[in-house]
Design a protein around this motif. Sequence first.
Motif, PDB file in Angstrom:
ATOM      1  N   GLU A  99      -6.273  28.882  63.020  1.00  0.00           N
ATOM      2  CA  GLU A  99      -7.058  28.629  64.227  1.00  0.00           C
ATOM      3  C   GLU A  99      -8.351  29.446  64.232  1.00  0.00           C
ATOM      4  OE1 GLU A  99      -6.526  26.326  66.281  1.00  0.00           O
ATOM      5  OE2 GLU A  99      -4.516  25.721  65.659  1.00  0.00           O
ATOM      6  N   LEU A 100      -8.277  30.697  63.773  1.00  0.00           N
ATOM      7  CA  LEU A 100      -9.456  31.558  63.757  1.00  0.00           C
ATOM      8  C   LEU A 100     -10.512  31.016  62.791  1.00  0.00           C
ATOM      9  CD1 LEU A 100     -10.968  34.144  64.524  1.00  0.00           C
ATOM     10  CD2 LEU A 100      -9.621  35.355  62.782  1.00  0.00           C
ATOM     11  N   LEU A 101     -10.112  30.689  61.581  1.00  0.00           N
ATOM     12  CA  LEU A 101     -11.065  30.180  60.590  1.00  0.00           C
ATOM     13  C   LEU A 101     -11.647  28.837  61.022  1.00  0.00           C
ATOM     14  CD1 LEU A 101      -9.115  31.205  57.374  1.00  0.00           C
ATOM     15  CD2 LEU A 101     -11.410  32.001  57.993  1.00  0.00           C
ATOM     16  N   LYS A 102     -10.828  28.021  61.663  1.00  0.00           N
ATOM     17  CA  LYS A 102     -11.302  26.734  62.175  1.00  0.00           C
ATOM     18  C   LYS A 102     -12.393  26.952  63.227  1.00  0.00           C
ATOM     19  CE  LYS A 102      -9.545  22.744  64.813  1.00  0.00           C
ATOM     20  NZ  LYS A 102      -8.315  22.168  65.424  1.00  0.00           N
TER      21      LYS A 102
ATOM     22  N   GLN B  64     -15.701  28.385  61.718  1.00  0.00           N
ATOM     23  CA  GLN B  64     -16.507  27.414  60.964  1.00  0.00           C
ATOM     24  C   GLN B  64     -17.199  26.430  61.903  1.00  0.00           C
ATOM     25  OE1 GLN B  64     -15.440  27.081  56.534  1.00  0.00           O
ATOM     26  NE2 GLN B  64     -13.861  25.952  57.604  1.00  0.00           N
ATOM     27  N   ILE B  65     -16.536  26.074  63.006  1.00  0.00           N
ATOM     28  CA  ILE B  65     -17.185  25.209  64.001  1.00  0.00           C
ATOM     29  C   ILE B  65     -18.415  25.909  64.573  1.00  0.00           C
ATOM     30  CG2 ILE B  65     -16.912  24.205  66.303  1.00  0.00           C
ATOM     31  CD1 ILE B  65     -13.964  23.619  65.539  1.00  0.00           C
ATOM     32  N   GLN B  66     -18.260  27.203  64.844  1.00  0.00           N
ATOM     33  CA  GLN B  66     -19.367  27.990  65.381  1.00  0.00           C
ATOM     34  C   GLN B  66     -20.509  28.096  64.370  1.00  0.00           C
ATOM     35  OE1 GLN B  66     -18.256  31.937  66.586  1.00  0.00           O
ATOM     36  NE2 GLN B  66     -20.148  32.305  67.703  1.00  0.00           N
ATOM     37  N   LYS B  67     -20.179  28.316  63.095  1.00  0.00           N
ATOM     38  CA  LYS B  67     -21.212  28.416  62.062  1.00  0.00           C
ATOM     39  C   LYS B  67     -21.993  27.108  61.941  1.00  0.00           C
ATOM     40  CE  LYS B  67     -19.204  31.978  59.031  1.00  0.00           C
ATOM     41  NZ  LYS B  67     -20.417  32.807  58.856  1.00  0.00           N
ATOM     42  N   GLN B  68     -21.300  25.987  62.032  1.00  0.00           N
ATOM     43  CA  GLN B  68     -21.981  24.692  61.923  1.00  0.00           C
ATOM     44  C   GLN B  68     -22.870  24.422  63.132  1.00  0.00           C
ATOM     45  OE1 GLN B  68     -18.908  21.715  60.887  1.00  0.00           O
ATOM     46  NE2 GLN B  68     -20.097  21.447  59.007  1.00  0.00           N
ATOM     47  N   ALA B  69     -22.440  24.937  64.304  1.00  0.00           N
ATOM     48  CA  ALA B  69     -23.262  24.765  65.503  1.00  0.00           C
ATOM     49  C   ALA B  69     -24.572  25.522  65.359  1.00  0.00           C
ATOM     50  CB  ALA B  69     -22.494  25.253  66.734  1.00  0.00           C
ATOM     51  N   VAL B  70     -24.519  26.694  64.744  1.00  0.00           N
ATOM     52  CA  VAL B  70     -25.722  27.505  64.527  1.00  0.00           C
ATOM     53  C   VAL B  70     -26.573  26.927  63.395  1.00  0.00           C
ATOM     54  CG1 VAL B  70     -26.556  29.797  63.839  1.00  0.00           C
ATOM     55  CG2 VAL B  70     -24.606  29.594  65.395  1.00  0.00           C
ATOM     56  N   ASP B  71     -25.896  26.475  62.322  1.00  0.00           N
ATOM     57  CA  ASP B  71     -26.600  25.961  61.143  1.00  0.00           C
ATOM     58  C   ASP B  71     -25.941  24.662  60.692  1.00  0.00           C
ATOM     59  OD1 ASP B  71     -27.913  25.439  58.798  1.00  0.00           O
ATOM     60  OD2 ASP B  71     -27.137  27.186  57.704  1.00  0.00           O
ATOM     61  N   PRO B  72     -26.494  23.511  61.066  1.00  0.00           N
ATOM     62  CA  PRO B  72     -25.876  22.217  60.698  1.00  0.00           C
ATOM     63  C   PRO B  72     -25.710  22.032  59.190  1.00  0.00           C
ATOM     64  CG  PRO B  72     -27.604  21.919  62.336  1.00  0.00           C
ATOM     65  CD  PRO B  72     -27.700  23.339  61.888  1.00  0.00           C
ATOM     66  N   ALA B  73     -26.478  22.776  58.385  1.00  0.00           N
ATOM     67  CA  ALA B  73     -26.373  22.654  56.928  1.00  0.00           C
ATOM     68  C   ALA B  73     -25.209  23.458  56.358  1.00  0.00           C
ATOM     69  CB  ALA B  73     -27.672  23.109  56.269  1.00  0.00           C
TER      70      ALA B  73
END
Length: 996
Positions: free
Chosen positions: A518-521, A524-533
């Motif tokens: 759950e933590l890694l999920k 990673q959602i947060q990272k994609q929100a900051v950087d779509p790439a």
Amino acid sequence: MESTYESDIEKKFIELLVGQKYTYRNDIRTREALDQNFRKKFNANHYVTLSDDEFTRLRSDLISADVFRASKFLRQQQYFERDDDTPLYYNLVNTKKWCKNEFEVVNQLQMKTTESRHRYDVILLVNGLPLVQIELKRLDVSPRKAMKQIVDYKNDPGNGYTNSLLCFMQLFIVSNQTNTYYFSNNKNEHFNFNADEQFLPVYQFANEQNKKITHLKPFTERFLNKCTLGEMLSKYMVLVEVEQKILVMRPYQVYAVKAIVDCIEQNRGNGYIWHTTGSGKTLTSFKASTLLKENPDIEKCLFVVDRKDLDRQTRMEFNKFQEGSVEANTDTGKLVRRLLSEDYADKVIVTTIQKLGLALTGATKKDYREQLKPLSQKRLVFIFDECHRSQFGDNHKAIKEFFPKAQLFGFTGTPIFEENATYRTIEGEQASYKTTKDIFEKELHNYTITHAIDNKNVLRFHVDYYTQEGKDAQPGNIFSRQVIADAILEKHDRATGNRRFNAIFATASINDAIAYYELLKAMQIQKQAVDPAYKSLNIACVFSPPAQLASDKNKKDIQQIQDDLEQEKADNQQEPEKKKAALEGIIADYNIRFGTNHHINEFDLYYQDVQQRIKDQQYSNRDYAQDQKVDLTIVVDMLLTGFDSKYLNTLYVDKNLKYHGLVQAFSRTNRVLNDTKPYGNILDFRGQQSAVNQAIALFSGEHKQKAKEVWMVDAAPTVIDHYQEAVAKLGDFMAGQGLSNEPQEAYNLKGDGARIAFVKNFKEVQRLKTQLEQYTDLSETQKTQIEQILPTDRLREYKSAYLETAKQLDKNQREKPDKEEADSWQEFDFELVLFASAMIDYDYIMGLIADSTQNKPNKEKMSREEIKQLLRSQSNFMDEQEVLEAYIDSLDWGRGYSRQELTEGYAAFKASQQAEELAGIAVEFGLEVANLRAFVDEVMNRMIFDGERLTDLLAPLELGWKARRKQEIALMEKLVPYFKKLAQGQEISGLSTYED
């Protein structure tokens, strides 16, 4: 003193063989003489005199371009109908009494065909058939040169291995007197020096104590002893039906099988084989069981595993070696029926310890124990896989009591000694720990992980004991989940070679596994929100569901899966509903990500799918999309034993491990691939250095003093020093050639000798750089130091120069080097080190061009030349480099392109280039473009090259057979590279006949 002339080496070698009662036949130097000698031997062995017509027919029946077919033919009884219609049943060799065969030695045999003229150093004949070829080199010549020579011979069109009695060749031996290797013959798809899958599986001989015997003289005395060689050819080569592949067993595998068979034939009780994880125990046990199948005194041979998934895996392996050799036992009832069956096919049985236990307890309604009573006084053999897991409980006692005449043999990579024993037995007032020796009485053979690493059968380990500022990696210093998750996401690409490989994350409990998932999920959602790439890791999670909540149909399956999963079994007793709900959510995420339809009620299918996706990492992203593979798998107990994948290289550990559990878990990472995988990577978050040292000391066998040095790779500072030395040596070489130490200067090297030296020097630079690139414990200072030694841009340019030089050398070698360069060629190690990143694929390149041509902030920008340089430094673009560069040159760099537009544009550009190239070939050879296109399309659709269709293609030219043959060869010189570009690494069957 060693001989310096190959003729002298050959002469002394033949004298050694004659001293071992081989008959030297210096009168056999031609194909015709070879045929006539075989004819005489065949007539004498079968008490017949074949007529000329009969021998011609027999020879036609025997000779096959398919070495696998010929190898089966060699070992089976055959039928021949004589001219008067009488049957003749014959065997080419005596596979039962191998010493009774007739052994001869010939040298300088020359095979002349219309396309090639090959001369072979030494060949050993068995009953007149050429079964072993030996190529001898001087002391200063690498044996690999002889290996390459054999491969080249086999790839030549019309070679003797496809159209003469040489088709029966089983073994090749190469030696420069001090280094001697042997390997099996195979079909061409299994007989190439392939940098992606290492090169040929090549072995060195060793004695029973695993001491290498590499010098030609003792090797000849031991390995080429007539009875030893006959036994090796007859008993210790395995024909893998499914893959159409020929295997020769390694020395330690042979000794283990012999030890078991001898123990049974002499009825000397039980025993165990200590062969390390990854050493091929399944093949060893398969061969032992098949030899026992032929023993009339043995009623049944049972290969027993401790988990359902291993039952399936072992059956698949056995049936891969020999199709249909074992059947599935879907339930205990079927197991009992097969145990009672008198069918020869049921003599070898693979089963789980759980099914066997149920059959013997008498606790079932059908009372299987009563049904099995007729077997109880017969001789059965039980072979247990990883016997430390399955034999320390009530099942062992039940087997011994019910089958008093049975013999039990265990295979283990990590035996149980007193130091790592946990199972206690109490007799009277005395309690003691039970060891592998207590159960199985005696060790029959060992081949430890120290032996295997030393022989390069498995890899060494790099262990990073994770530290954080202000907190050392010490036992008891538990890092928070957030810290560990951050470290994994930060280090994963480096650890796995930019996702060329994948990883397992071992956690301490089911609750921990769920929390990490759950933590890694969320992270990673947060990272994609900051950087779509941001490219998220594909994360899977597997742990067994609570058996008590499963349906009656699935409960037994889950219980069998859990039988050796102690932590999971205990965890599932607490809050089982929550764990079931969490696993259902994990499976639902998995279904969405991969487009599957798994359910917790069929957990085993989900588990199988996860394992397959981990193994699918072997495929390039072009052949199998990266988003369909698993990058990281979170586990508790599962996958930490018995699971193998060459493309798994990293283990993250937030779990206390000890002794055999530690070695088993670490060993998931150390399967050998090639230079891109230099070691198994371990990132430990529990500061378990003491536990690692204890495990090394316990399982290193007799090599305790040097074990740590053998098991572990050098620390980063040592490798950095070696790297600096290698780069300096490269600079010194360039200076010695009168050139500056700049990558572009490599193109100004004069002569192949200098180019070979450049390739050798840079290979060492790249080998060390690859090793450092996967170290997860480099400090910022060390990273800066490495960059300063050879900056990334210059390294990339050197890679490009290396690949271009290596390609040119390969071409020059095929066209034969000048005499003055001959010595350099003799020493040239032709195996290329490739640099291919899973991250730098077509999508990455198209995205990079899109970012570089669009006016977007915060995006990496590269010039046209920089992107082309990146392409040249990556081996996965070698086949299409020219087309890709031409496409990049055709783009307007001032105009913004989308990724989709670039991808579609490149596909159209490539198709146009290919059509133009094919039209040029058609015009050059006077062919209709449409006819040539139809011919090419047919080959690519079937992935089979048909020589007859090539003849049909040239038919309109109305050429005589000599002119047609000449035109055919010239045309194929153009079409072979064209087909290879279209095939993109896939094999086209039959095309190798026309390759240089």
